[in-house]
Design a protein around this motif. Structure first.
Motif, PDB file in Angstrom:
ATOM      1  N   ARG B  39       0.801  -1.215   0.000  1.00  0.00           N
ATOM      2  CA  ARG B  39       0.000   0.000   0.000  1.00  0.00           C
ATOM      3  C   ARG B  39       0.840   1.274   0.000  1.00  0.00           C
ATOM      4  NH1 ARG B  39      -3.494  -2.981  -0.819  1.00  0.00           N
ATOM      5  NH2 ARG B  39      -5.452  -3.360   0.269  1.00  0.00           N
ATOM      6  N   LEU B  40       1.731   1.385   0.983  1.00  0.00           N
ATOM      7  CA  LEU B  40       2.445   2.649   1.169  1.00  0.00           C
ATOM      8  C   LEU B  40       3.360   2.960  -0.008  1.00  0.00           C
ATOM      9  CD1 LEU B  40       3.902   3.843   4.545  1.00  0.00           C
ATOM     10  CD2 LEU B  40       4.981   4.405   2.394  1.00  0.00           C
ATOM     11  N   PRO B  42       3.386   1.810  -3.226  1.00  0.00           N
ATOM     12  CA  PRO B  42       2.703   2.208  -4.477  1.00  0.00           C
ATOM     13  C   PRO B  42       2.057   3.591  -4.377  1.00  0.00           C
ATOM     14  CG  PRO B  42       2.041  -0.011  -3.816  1.00  0.00           C
ATOM     15  CD  PRO B  42       2.855   0.537  -2.691  1.00  0.00           C
ATOM     16  N   LEU B  43       1.484   3.900  -3.198  1.00  0.00           N
ATOM     17  CA  LEU B  43       0.838   5.206  -3.044  1.00  0.00           C
ATOM     18  C   LEU B  43       1.860   6.332  -3.147  1.00  0.00           C
ATOM     19  CD1 LEU B  43      -1.841   6.624  -2.495  1.00  0.00           C
ATOM     20  CD2 LEU B  43      -1.400   6.416  -0.063  1.00  0.00           C
ATOM     21  N   ALA B  44       3.006   6.152  -2.511  1.00  0.00           N
ATOM     22  CA  ALA B  44       4.063   7.164  -2.567  1.00  0.00           C
ATOM     23  C   ALA B  44       4.536   7.364  -4.008  1.00  0.00           C
ATOM     24  CB  ALA B  44       5.227   6.754  -1.679  1.00  0.00           C
ATOM     25  N   ARG B  45       4.691   6.243  -4.718  1.00  0.00           N
ATOM     26  CA  ARG B  45       5.161   6.309  -6.100  1.00  0.00           C
ATOM     27  C   ARG B  45       4.148   7.026  -6.990  1.00  0.00           C
ATOM     28  NH1 ARG B  45       3.980   3.400 -10.024  1.00  0.00           N
ATOM     29  NH2 ARG B  45       2.933   1.798  -8.794  1.00  0.00           N
ATOM     30  N   LEU B  46       2.844   6.670  -6.809  1.00  0.00           N
ATOM     31  CA  LEU B  46       1.801   7.285  -7.635  1.00  0.00           C
ATOM     32  C   LEU B  46       1.687   8.774  -7.354  1.00  0.00           C
ATOM     33  CD1 LEU B  46      -0.879   4.500  -7.354  1.00  0.00           C
ATOM     34  CD2 LEU B  46       0.062   5.388  -9.490  1.00  0.00           C
ATOM     35  N   LEU B  47       1.758   9.155  -6.080  1.00  0.00           N
ATOM     36  CA  LEU B  47       1.659  10.573  -5.735  1.00  0.00           C
ATOM     37  C   LEU B  47       2.812  11.351  -6.362  1.00  0.00           C
ATOM     38  CD1 LEU B  47       0.544  10.667  -2.006  1.00  0.00           C
ATOM     39  CD2 LEU B  47      -0.573  11.804  -3.905  1.00  0.00           C
ATOM     40  N   THR B  48       3.991  10.784  -6.288  1.00  0.00           N
ATOM     41  CA  THR B  48       5.160  11.458  -6.867  1.00  0.00           C
ATOM     42  C   THR B  48       4.962  11.622  -8.370  1.00  0.00           C
ATOM     43  OG1 THR B  48       6.500  10.406  -5.163  1.00  0.00           O
ATOM     44  CG2 THR B  48       7.669  11.365  -7.025  1.00  0.00           C
ATOM     45  N   GLU B  49       4.502  10.522  -8.990  1.00  0.00           N
ATOM     46  CA  GLU B  49       4.313  10.536 -10.443  1.00  0.00           C
ATOM     47  C   GLU B  49       3.272  11.578 -10.848  1.00  0.00           C
ATOM     48  OE1 GLU B  49       4.049   6.527 -11.866  1.00  0.00           O
ATOM     49  OE2 GLU B  49       3.031   7.179 -13.698  1.00  0.00           O
ATOM     50  N   VAL B  50       2.130  11.556 -10.153  1.00  0.00           N
ATOM     51  CA  VAL B  50       1.060  12.508 -10.478  1.00  0.00           C
ATOM     52  C   VAL B  50       1.524  13.935 -10.186  1.00  0.00           C
ATOM     53  CG1 VAL B  50      -1.233  13.277  -9.772  1.00  0.00           C
ATOM     54  CG2 VAL B  50      -0.819  10.860 -10.181  1.00  0.00           C
ATOM     55  N   GLY B  51       2.230  14.097  -9.078  1.00  0.00           N
ATOM     56  CA  GLY B  51       2.717  15.431  -8.714  1.00  0.00           C
ATOM     57  C   GLY B  51       3.622  16.018  -9.772  1.00  0.00           C
ATOM     58  N   SER B  53       3.494  15.279 -13.049  1.00  0.00           N
ATOM     59  CA  SER B  53       2.938  15.411 -14.399  1.00  0.00           C
ATOM     60  C   SER B  53       1.658  16.240 -14.466  1.00  0.00           C
ATOM     61  CB  SER B  53       2.663  14.019 -14.973  1.00  0.00           C
ATOM     62  OG  SER B  53       1.659  13.386 -14.212  1.00  0.00           O
ATOM     63  N   VAL B  54       0.982  16.452 -13.341  1.00  0.00           N
ATOM     64  CA  VAL B  54      -0.360  17.016 -13.423  1.00  0.00           C
ATOM     65  C   VAL B  54      -0.342  18.532 -13.618  1.00  0.00           C
ATOM     66  CG1 VAL B  54      -0.837  17.534 -10.992  1.00  0.00           C
ATOM     67  CG2 VAL B  54      -2.634  16.605 -12.436  1.00  0.00           C
ATOM     68  N   THR B  65      -2.360  15.818 -17.901  1.00  0.00           N
ATOM     69  CA  THR B  65      -0.951  15.519 -17.698  1.00  0.00           C
ATOM     70  C   THR B  65      -0.149  16.006 -18.899  1.00  0.00           C
ATOM     71  OG1 THR B  65      -1.463  13.316 -18.510  1.00  0.00           O
ATOM     72  CG2 THR B  65      -1.299  13.584 -16.144  1.00  0.00           C
TER      73      THR B  65
END
Lengths: 198, 198
Positions: B39-40, B42-51, B53-54, B65
């Protein structure tokens, strides 16, 4: 994974957190995305940091960022008392209340035959080791006042009999702010039988 | 910042998300920490990725994006229709329903004198530009059926009069699954006056 998919996947991951569903996860992600610099970036950084450093304390089972947690490492908390809790959340609750000055021991659950949780699944042997290793004189079983919690408390108390340590449970009675009219029978019975001089 | 402080700070940041409070944020963080790898991380990775590109779509205001969002970039959605919504959450709601095949325009709020939101704070000039630039023939004002939403709809409709484009609002009436007994007077009045042949 392109950016749009990452947003969808982020919503799906957030929706799996306790207390959030698909709808509130969407709201939360939208909020994060709109406040990227103030919210999303710090959250991503903190999650990454915590993810890299967090691990269970080898001594008590608390969540720590080193092999031994801050409470176990603090010399002034080795006062011969160990407070046994079911879960880290309960440890945090005790620490917030600032009422206990000793060390903790996280059982990792309660005995629950229906969920197939037996004595071997709880950190009871480790607790016995600590009682001699840390010269413990008093064990306080701060377990939930539920059937599973109390069954576990009795089991642990019996397991510790041979060590000669004093074993206590939390007092039962009226909670602060409680109204007599709303109390259940069991609470009233405990409050009456364990009545205190004023 | 040491690890324990990072956990505290993480709880504080989570508690600021809409729908979460201090208590549920603690539960969520504990859940993440216990299931670090599943959980932690993947969530950290996704937040970084979205942060990373968004950003807002330069054309419609949707969250994207790239400079232009997927909907504005899709040629088959340039069908001469623009659906005007208040917020990105409303755009997502329309997309989930899969009932609209044109493009969107995010106003970024509603007129609200009490909150000091005037016409200059909304993306109305940009909407006017798009009507000529994208050969738009039909504008659908999909705003909330609230006082602010309807005031804004009337204002936008008047602003678009000079462009000669057809302007629609969403139909009012009984929601699917609605029970007559529970409907408010305004809904019943609208449902009756806009009655449809069966």
């Amino acid at each position: 994974m392109d950016g749009q998919e990452a947003i969808e996947e982020l919503i799906a991951q957030m929706a799996r957190l306790p207390g959030l569903g698909p709808r509130s996860a969407r709201r939360a992600v939208l909020h994060l995305v709109k406040k990227r610099d103030a919210r999303l970036v710090p959250l991503a950084r903190l999650l990454t940091e915590v993810g890299q450093s967090v691990r269970p304390c080898l001594n008590c089972g608390n969540i720590a960022t080193a092999d031994i947690c801050g409470i176990c490492a603090a010399g002034d908390r080795a006062n011969g008392q160990i407070c046994v809790v079911e879960d880290v959340a309960d440890l945090w609750a005790m620490e917030r209340a600032q009422v206990f000055k000793g060390r903790y021991h996280v059982l990792g659950g309660t005995l629950s035959p229906l969920d197939d949780v037996g004595p071997d699944d709880l950190a009871i042997p480790k607790l016995r080791d600590r009682i001699s290793a840390e010269a413990v004189t008093e064990v306080i079983l701060a377990l939930n006042a539920t059937v599973d919690g109390q069954t576990t408390a009795h089991y642990v108390a019996r397991e510790l009999e041979a060590t000669g340590v004093q074993v206590f449970g939390l007092a039962r009675g009226m909670p602060v702010g409680g109204e007599l009219d709303y109390m259940d029978d069991g609470t009233l019975r405990a409050a009456l039988s364990q009545r205190q001089p004023i």
